[in-house]
Scaffold this active site. Structure first.
Site: not given
Length: 128
Positions: A14, A23, A27, A29, A67, A117
């Site tokens: 996201h 952010c 990137h 998580h 994913h 996260e």
């Protein structure tokens, strides 16, 4: 008051609009999700809720996020923060398991959804 909790995880990418920091870039998580159910009445088997029923519902919801680029999911309106992910999971679970919507506070209800996260960063949505 009794409480049960199940957890699962999923991996997703996201980015955050209007963040003004790193952010804002794409990137990923490895999210950990914990859902909590509360209630004061046990069923005939002495359980608040069957763990497998809750876990199956949670896996069904998080399976749709796993994913993916969360920004591609229209529900998040291009800004999938951990707080919004927690509320999304709560809302989706209530659709799958409507009996967990809070009514009188005695029957089991979906009380909280935690989305981690990282091991140290958590957002929580609660229904008190």
């Amino acid at each position: 008051m009794y409480e049960v909790r199940v957890n699962t995880d999923f991996a997703a990418a996201h980015f955050l609009r209007d963040y003004n920091g790193k952010c804002e870039r794409l990137h990923g998580h490895n999210y950990k999700v914990y859902v909590h159910v509360k209630g004061s009445v046990l069923n005939e088997g002495g359980m608040l809720l069957d763990f497998s029923k809750l876990k199956d519902g949670l896996k069904q919801v998080t399976g749709k996020l796993d994913h993916t680029n969360l920004n591609d999911i229209q529900w998040f309106d291009q800004n999938p923060s951990a707080e919004r992910i927690a509320f999304y999971i709560y809302s989706a679970l209530i659709e799958i398991l409507p009996e967990l919507k809070k009514t009188d506070g005695k029957q089991p209800w979906l009380y909280a959804v935690d989305v981690f996260e990282t091991d140290t960063n958590r957002a929580r949505y609660t229904c008190d």
